[in-house]
Design a protein around this motif. Structure first.
Motif, PDB file in Angstrom:
ATOM      1  N   UNK A  87       0.836  -1.203   0.000  1.00 61.83           N
ATOM      2  CA  UNK A  87       0.000   0.000   0.000  1.00 61.83           C
ATOM      3  C   UNK A  87       0.871   1.254   0.000  1.00 61.83           C
ATOM      4  N   UNK A  88       1.879   1.270   0.859  1.00 61.82           N
ATOM      5  CA  UNK A  88       2.712   2.471   0.953  1.00 61.82           C
ATOM      6  C   UNK A  88       3.683   2.601  -0.208  1.00 61.82           C
ATOM      7  N   UNK A  89       4.070   1.493  -0.818  1.00 56.05           N
ATOM      8  CA  UNK A  89       4.845   1.596  -2.057  1.00 56.05           C
ATOM      9  C   UNK A  89       4.017   2.303  -3.130  1.00 56.05           C
ATOM     10  N   UNK A  90       2.746   1.925  -3.234  1.00 55.21           N
ATOM     11  CA  UNK A  90       1.858   2.564  -4.218  1.00 55.21           C
ATOM     12  C   UNK A  90       1.678   4.048  -3.918  1.00 55.21           C
ATOM     13  N   UNK A  91       1.463   4.380  -2.647  1.00 52.18           N
ATOM     14  CA  UNK A  91       1.282   5.785  -2.265  1.00 52.18           C
ATOM     15  C   UNK A  91       2.544   6.595  -2.542  1.00 52.18           C
ATOM     16  N   UNK A  92       3.701   5.975  -2.293  1.00 49.92           N
ATOM     17  CA  UNK A  92       4.971   6.662  -2.561  1.00 49.92           C
ATOM     18  C   UNK A  92       5.127   6.933  -4.052  1.00 49.92           C
ATOM     19  N   UNK A  93       4.816   5.949  -4.886  1.00 43.10           N
ATOM     20  CA  UNK A  93       4.931   6.141  -6.342  1.00 43.10           C
ATOM     21  C   UNK A  93       3.963   7.225  -6.813  1.00 43.10           C
ATOM     22  N   UNK A  94       2.762   7.242  -6.220  1.00 40.49           N
ATOM     23  CA  UNK A  94       1.798   8.295  -6.570  1.00 40.49           C
ATOM     24  C   UNK A  94       2.351   9.664  -6.191  1.00 40.49           C
ATOM     25  N   UNK A  95       2.961   9.743  -5.022  1.00 39.75           N
ATOM     26  CA  UNK A  95       3.522  11.016  -4.558  1.00 39.75           C
ATOM     27  C   UNK A  95       4.661  11.460  -5.469  1.00 39.75           C
ATOM     28  N   UNK A  96       5.473  10.501  -5.907  1.00 43.30           N
ATOM     29  CA  UNK A  96       6.574  10.832  -6.822  1.00 43.30           C
ATOM     30  C   UNK A  96       6.040  11.296  -8.175  1.00 43.30           C
ATOM     31  N   UNK A  97       4.932  10.694  -8.617  1.00 40.93           N
ATOM     32  CA  UNK A  97       4.293  11.140  -9.861  1.00 40.93           C
ATOM     33  C   UNK A  97       3.786  12.573  -9.711  1.00 40.93           C
ATOM     34  N   UNK A  98       3.125  12.861  -8.591  1.00 37.75           N
ATOM     35  CA  UNK A  98       2.618  14.213  -8.344  1.00 37.75           C
ATOM     36  C   UNK A  98       3.777  15.201  -8.309  1.00 37.75           C
ATOM     37  N   UNK A  99       4.892  14.765  -7.717  1.00 39.31           N
ATOM     38  CA  UNK A  99       6.079  15.614  -7.633  1.00 39.31           C
ATOM     39  C   UNK A  99       6.638  15.926  -9.017  1.00 39.31           C
ATOM     40  N   UNK A 100       6.706  14.903  -9.872  1.00 42.50           N
ATOM     41  CA  UNK A 100       7.288  15.106 -11.208  1.00 42.50           C
ATOM     42  C   UNK A 100       6.390  15.971 -12.100  1.00 42.50           C
ATOM     43  N   UNK A 101       5.113  16.088 -11.733  1.00 43.95           N
ATOM     44  CA  UNK A 101       4.172  16.915 -12.498  1.00 43.95           C
ATOM     45  C   UNK A 101       4.173  18.379 -12.040  1.00 43.95           C
ATOM     46  N   UNK A 102       5.021  18.698 -11.067  1.00 49.80           N
ATOM     47  CA  UNK A 102       5.079  20.085 -10.595  1.00 49.80           C
ATOM     48  C   UNK A 102       5.551  21.027 -11.699  1.00 49.80           C
ATOM     49  N   UNK A 103       5.099  22.289 -11.684  1.00 49.83           N
ATOM     50  CA  UNK A 103       4.167  22.916 -10.738  1.00 49.83           C
ATOM     51  C   UNK A 103       2.696  22.743 -11.112  1.00 49.83           C
ATOM     52  N   UNK A 104       2.442  22.164 -12.299  1.00 54.10           N
ATOM     53  CA  UNK A 104       1.044  22.082 -12.756  1.00 54.10           C
ATOM     54  C   UNK A 104       0.170  21.244 -11.828  1.00 54.10           C
ATOM     55  N   UNK A 105       0.779  20.296 -11.117  1.00 60.13           N
ATOM     56  CA  UNK A 105       0.005  19.401 -10.249  1.00 60.13           C
ATOM     57  C   UNK A 105      -0.364  20.029  -8.916  1.00 60.13           C
ATOM     58  N   UNK A 106       0.155  21.213  -8.638  1.00 56.42           N
ATOM     59  CA  UNK A 106       0.007  21.771  -7.289  1.00 56.42           C
ATOM     60  C   UNK A 106      -1.255  22.620  -7.150  1.00 56.42           C
ATOM     61  N   UNK A 107      -2.391  22.026  -7.531  1.00 52.13           N
ATOM     62  CA  UNK A 107      -3.670  22.693  -7.334  1.00 52.13           C
ATOM     63  C   UNK A 107      -4.212  22.313  -5.961  1.00 52.13           C
ATOM     64  N   UNK A 108      -5.013  23.180  -5.410  1.00 57.68           N
ATOM     65  CA  UNK A 108      -5.578  22.909  -4.085  1.00 57.68           C
ATOM     66  C   UNK A 108      -6.404  21.614  -4.065  1.00 57.68           C
ATOM     67  N   UNK A 109      -7.280  21.349  -5.060  1.00 57.19           N
ATOM     68  CA  UNK A 109      -8.046  20.081  -5.039  1.00 57.19           C
ATOM     69  C   UNK A 109      -7.155  18.835  -5.074  1.00 57.19           C
ATOM     70  N   UNK A 110      -6.104  18.864  -5.916  1.00 56.39           N
ATOM     71  CA  UNK A 110      -5.226  17.696  -6.000  1.00 56.39           C
ATOM     72  C   UNK A 110      -4.441  17.491  -4.714  1.00 56.39           C
ATOM     73  N   UNK A 111      -3.928  18.561  -4.140  1.00 57.70           N
ATOM     74  CA  UNK A 111      -3.146  18.450  -2.903  1.00 57.70           C
ATOM     75  C   UNK A 111      -4.026  18.009  -1.732  1.00 57.70           C
ATOM     76  N   UNK A 112      -5.259  18.492  -1.719  1.00 60.67           N
ATOM     77  CA  UNK A 112      -6.190  18.110  -0.643  1.00 60.67           C
ATOM     78  C   UNK A 112      -6.523  16.624  -0.724  1.00 60.67           C
ATOM     79  N   UNK A 113      -6.790  16.143  -1.949  1.00 56.72           N
ATOM     80  CA  UNK A 113      -7.077  14.718  -2.136  1.00 56.72           C
ATOM     81  C   UNK A 113      -5.859  13.870  -1.777  1.00 56.72           C
ATOM     82  N   UNK A 114      -4.691  14.352  -2.155  1.00 57.67           N
ATOM     83  CA  UNK A 114      -3.415  13.693  -1.844  1.00 57.67           C
ATOM     84  C   UNK A 114      -3.268  13.500  -0.336  1.00 57.67           C
ATOM     85  N   UNK A 115      -3.527  14.564   0.421  1.00 59.64           N
ATOM     86  CA  UNK A 115      -3.420  14.486   1.889  1.00 59.64           C
ATOM     87  C   UNK A 115      -4.481  13.563   2.474  1.00 59.64           C
TER      88      UNK A 115
END
Length: 271
Positions: free
Chosen positions: A175-203
């Motif tokens: 589970x945490x391997x998957x969450x880590x990969x998702x977080x790394x994907x979100x990171x690589x999509x910066x800055x376009x990925x840093x919307x409030x809805x996406x970050x809120x769902x991420x948290x």
């Protein structure tokens, strides 16, 4: 209350205890003939026990300059234990400690935490803050890896006959391997990925999994302390990984409050 002083003391009180316990865990994993390494680990235990005690003696009313000097002193101590941990990792990976009981991933793990603590202290003293969207991603990438590691350690240190618990630990690891990969994907999509809805769902998504892992760790800790399951997990290690999950949850909550404007931005770590 001075925010710099309060944050500094909060970080040092938490992480100095962690560093102290790392010294103990490493020592327990050395062979009896590794007298030099055991002596070094005992020395670091004493250093961080002293730092922890001093951190609790200070208050939020302490002169900020005194705390700035304390941060620099602790930074120096953490830098030394980081070097020690990397030295031990090198010895293990070059097969110079055959029969010792410290996993290479565990030694790397504790060195990453030392580096995190060291960076936090430098950031505090420099007064340098990451923007909230960057802090949210960077902090979660770091701690999701920590949580994934914990699940792997628990699975390997439980007795193989504890099949149900071993399976649960393996599920948390996946589970945490998957969450880590998702977080790394979100990171690589910066800055376009840093919307409030996406970050809120991420948290939100991370919080659910961290809360489940925290509960699993608490159950395991209680069972180990009561000698109700078979493992080679030290009771203090079980409590140690539980406290880190609690700490991560508190960080997630602070970030969510900051994202919705309900609280001041928590100080992020530099990586």
């Amino acid at each position: 209350m001075d925010a710099f002083v309060a944050r500094s003391l909060e970080e040092i009180r938490f992480w100095a205890r962690i560093m102290k316990e790392h010294s103990l865990f490493l020592r327990l994993g050395f062979r009896c003939e590794d007298t030099q390494l055991i002596q070094e680990a005992n020395g670091f235990y004493a250093v961080f026990e002293g730092i922890e005690a001093r951190a609790h003696a200070f208050t939020a009313a302490t002169d900020p300059q005194q705390i700035r000097a304390f941060n620099a002193e602790v930074h120096n101590a953490v830098s030394h234990i980081w070097v020690f941990k990397r030295k031990v990792l090198g010895l293990i990976l070059t097969c110079q400690l055959p029969g010792a009981n410290n996993f290479p991933l565990l030694v790397d793990h504790v060195s990453r935490e030392a580096n995190y603590f060291r960076n936090r202290l430098a950031e505090l003293n420099n007064g340098r803050l990451e923007p909230l969207p960057d802090a949210i991603i960077d902090e979660n990438v770091f701690f999701l890896k920590i949580m994934a590691d914990h699940a792997k350690f628990i699975g390997h240190l439980l007795d193989p006959s504890e099949r149900k618990l071993v399976d649960q630990a393996r599920e948390f690891s996946n589970d945490f391997d998957q969450l880590l990969w998702q977080a790394q994907d979100l990171s690589s999509m910066r800055p376009q990925s840093q919307t409030k809805p996406l970050l809120s769902q991420f948290l939100d998504q991370n919080r659910v999994s961290v809360a489940s892992l925290r509960d699993f760790k608490k159950t395991a800790r209680d069972l180990i302390e009561a000698c109700r399951i078979k493992s080679i997990i030290h009771p203090l290690l079980a409590d140690h990984v539980y406290r880190e999950a609690v700490h991560f949850l508190a960080i997630i909550d602070l970030f969510e409050q900051a994202l919705t404007g309900q609280a001041p931005t928590p100080l992020p770590a530099a990586h």
